[in-house]
Design a protein around this motif. Structure first.
Motif, mmCIF file in Angstrom:
data_model
loop_
_atom_site.group_PDB
_atom_site.id
_atom_site.type_symbol
_atom_site.label_atom_id
_atom_site.label_comp_id
_atom_site.label_asym_id
_atom_site.label_seq_id
_atom_site.Cartn_x
_atom_site.Cartn_y
_atom_site.Cartn_z
ATOM 1 N N LEU A 1 0.781 -16.438 -25.206
ATOM 2 C CA LEU A 1 -0.013 -16.566 -23.992
ATOM 3 C C LEU A 1 0.888 -16.843 -22.793
ATOM 4 N N ASN A 2 1.904 -17.673 -22.975
ATOM 5 C CA ASN A 2 2.860 -17.935 -21.901
ATOM 6 C C ASN A 2 3.633 -16.679 -21.530
ATOM 7 N N SER B 1 1.298 -13.912 -19.812
ATOM 8 C CA SER B 1 0.810 -14.294 -18.480
ATOM 9 C C SER B 1 1.910 -14.185 -17.426
ATOM 10 N N ARG B 2 3.142 -13.897 -17.858
ATOM 11 C CA ARG B 2 4.274 -13.804 -16.915
ATOM 12 C C ARG B 2 4.893 -12.412 -16.847
ATOM 13 N N ASP C 1 3.973 -8.450 -16.969
ATOM 14 C CA ASP C 1 2.761 -7.638 -16.885
ATOM 15 C C ASP C 1 2.828 -6.316 -17.636
ATOM 16 N N LYS D 1 -1.877 -19.720 -17.503
ATOM 17 C CA LYS D 1 -2.629 -18.848 -16.592
ATOM 18 C C LYS D 1 -2.981 -17.542 -17.292
ATOM 19 N N VAL D 2 -3.890 -17.660 -18.247
ATOM 20 C CA VAL D 2 -4.244 -16.519 -19.094
ATOM 21 C C VAL D 2 -4.903 -15.395 -18.301
ATOM 22 N N GLU D 3 -5.463 -15.702 -17.139
ATOM 23 C CA GLU D 3 -6.104 -14.674 -16.321
ATOM 24 C C GLU D 3 -5.094 -13.654 -15.797
ATOM 25 N N GLN D 4 -3.796 -13.984 -15.883
ATOM 26 C CA GLN D 4 -2.755 -13.070 -15.419
ATOM 27 C C GLN D 4 -2.290 -12.090 -16.497
ATOM 28 N N ILE D 5 -2.849 -12.218 -17.693
ATOM 29 C CA ILE D 5 -2.503 -11.278 -18.769
ATOM 30 C C ILE D 5 -3.017 -9.895 -18.400
ATOM 31 N N ASN D 6 -2.185 -8.884 -18.613
ATOM 32 C CA ASN D 6 -2.513 -7.534 -18.157
ATOM 33 C C ASN D 6 -2.939 -6.636 -19.318
ATOM 34 N N PHE E 1 -11.787 -12.300 -15.587
ATOM 35 C CA PHE E 1 -10.761 -11.513 -16.263
ATOM 36 C C PHE E 1 -11.249 -10.089 -16.451
#
Length: 306
Positions: free
Chosen positions: A152-153, A156-157, A159, A234-239, A271
Motif C-alpha cells: 500500500l505504501n 500510493s507513491r 503511479d 494515502k491509499v486514494e493515490q493508488i493508480n 477512489f
C-alpha cells in the motif's frame, strides 16, 4: 519469640525505609533512562540500506503480467519458500510471472524491517519488468501482513503500479522493528515515512493485563485516533484496482478494522478505481486458503485490463 526493643524497632524501620526509597529511586532512574533512551537514541541505518534480494519465476509465454510478491514481518524472501510453491505454480499456470522480493532478513538486505527503502524496491521492480518475457505495462503488487502495509505504501507513491492485493494489511505505517520503536519501517526519497508513535507503557500495560496482542492494538488505534492520522497510508493515490483480504479472528493485529479504515478512506476520497474488501472467517495466517478470490480479482481487473 524474640522481642525487639524500641531502639531496635526504630533501627529496623529506618533500614526498611531506606531500602524502599533506594528501590523506588532505582525504578525511577530505570524508567527515566528507558524513556530518554527510546526518545533520544536512534539506531544507525543498516549497512545494507537500499539493497534488495529477489528471484523471478517465469512461464513459457511472452508478455506475462508481473506479480510482485512480498512476505511479512518474518523477513526473508518469503515467496521463494516451499510453503508458497503451489500458489507460485498456480500463478505460472495462469500466465503470470512472479517476482519474489526479500526486503529484510536476507543475506544482502537489512536485518530487520526498519527504514527500508521504498525507492530501492521500486527500482528493482522496474529493472526486472524489462525482462523479455514480462509485460512491463502490467505490474501488480501482492503483500501479506507487514507486506500488505508495504504494498500500500509503494503503490500510493509510484503511479505505474497497475493493481494491488493487500492481505491482512494495516491502514497506517507502523514503527520499524527496533527496541526503541522511534523510527519508521519505510523510507521514501531517503526520508522516513510518517509512522504511528505507539505509547509504549500503555501498550505494555494492556498487553500484560489482557495477553491479546490484536485486541491491544485495536484499543490503541481507537484511543489514539486523530494523533495517528498523519501515519495513514494515502491509499486514494493508488493508480489501479485494489483488493483487501482481512481476517475476522486475526490474532496478530486487527486487519478487519484496519481494512475497513482503508475502505472508508477510499470512500471519502471517491477512489476512481475498482476496490474490494473480502473478510474471511479465520486467523491472520489463513490467507492461503482464499487465493481463489485473489485469482478472480486479478483475472478480471488486472490481467484483462482496467
Amino acid at each position: 519469640m524474640i522481642s525487639l526493643g524500641k531502639k531496635s524497632k526504630n533501627r529496623l524501620l529506618r533500614i526498611v525505609m531506606r531500602t524502599t526509597l533506594a528501590i523506588i529511586s532505582i525504578i525511577v532512574v530505570l524508567v527515566l533512562g528507558f524513556f530518554l533512551f527510546t526518545n533520544l537514541y536512534t539506531p544507525a541505518v543498516s549497512k545494507n540500506y537500499g539493497k534488495v534480494d529477489y528471484k523471478l519465476y517465469t512461464g513459457s509465454l511472452d508478455n506475462q503480467p508481473l506479480i510482485v510478491a512480498f512476505g511479512g514481518s518474518q523477513g526473508g524472501n518469503t515467496w521463494t519458500e516451499s510453503y508458497w510453491s503451489e500458489i507460485r505454480r498456480d500463478f505460472l499456470n495462469q500466465g503470470y510471472a512472479i517476482l519474489s522480493i526479500g526486503y529484510a532478513g536476507t543475506e544482502n538486505t537489512p536485518e530487520t524491517i526498519e527504514r527500508i527503502s521504498l525507492n530501492a524496491i521500486y527500482d528493482t521492480i522496474k529493472q526486472v519488468s524489462r525482462h523479455p518475457k514480462i509485460d512491463s505495462d502490467k505490474i501488480a503488487l501482492l503483500g501479506s501482513s507487514k507486506g500488505g502495509e508495504l504494498v500500500l505504501n509503494l503503490a500510493s507513491r509510484f503511479d505505474d503500479i497497475d493493481a494491488v492485493v493487500a492481505l491482512v494489511p494495516s491502514h497506517v505505517t507502523y514503527p520499524g522493528y527496533t527496541v526503541t520503536g522511534n523510527t519508521s519501517s519505510w523510507m521514501y526519497n531517503d526520508q522516513e515515512v510518517e509512522f504511528i508513535r505507539i505509547p509504549f507503557f500503555k501498550y505494555i500495560y494492556k498487553l500484560l493485563t489482557t495477553g491479546d496482542m490484536s485486541q491491544v492494538a485495536l484499543e490503541i488505534l481507537k484511543e489514539e485516533g486523530r494523533s495517528f492520522e498523519q501515519a495513514e497510508i494515502k491509499v486514494e493515490q493508488i493508480n489501479g484496482p485494489l483488493l483487501l483480504l482481512s481476517a475476522k479472528n486475526d490474532e496478530a493485529w486487527p486487519s478487519d478494522y484496519m481494512s475497513n479504515k482503508i475502505v472508508r478512506r477510499l470512500e471519502i476520497n471517491r477512489f476512481e478505481h475498482h476496490y474490494e474488501h473480502f473478510m474471511f472467517e479465520g486467523s491472520h495466517y489463513d490467507t492461503k486458503q482464499h487465493f481463489d478470490v485473489v485469482f478472480k480479482f486479478l483475472d478480471k481487473h488486472f490481467k484483462a485490463g482496467h
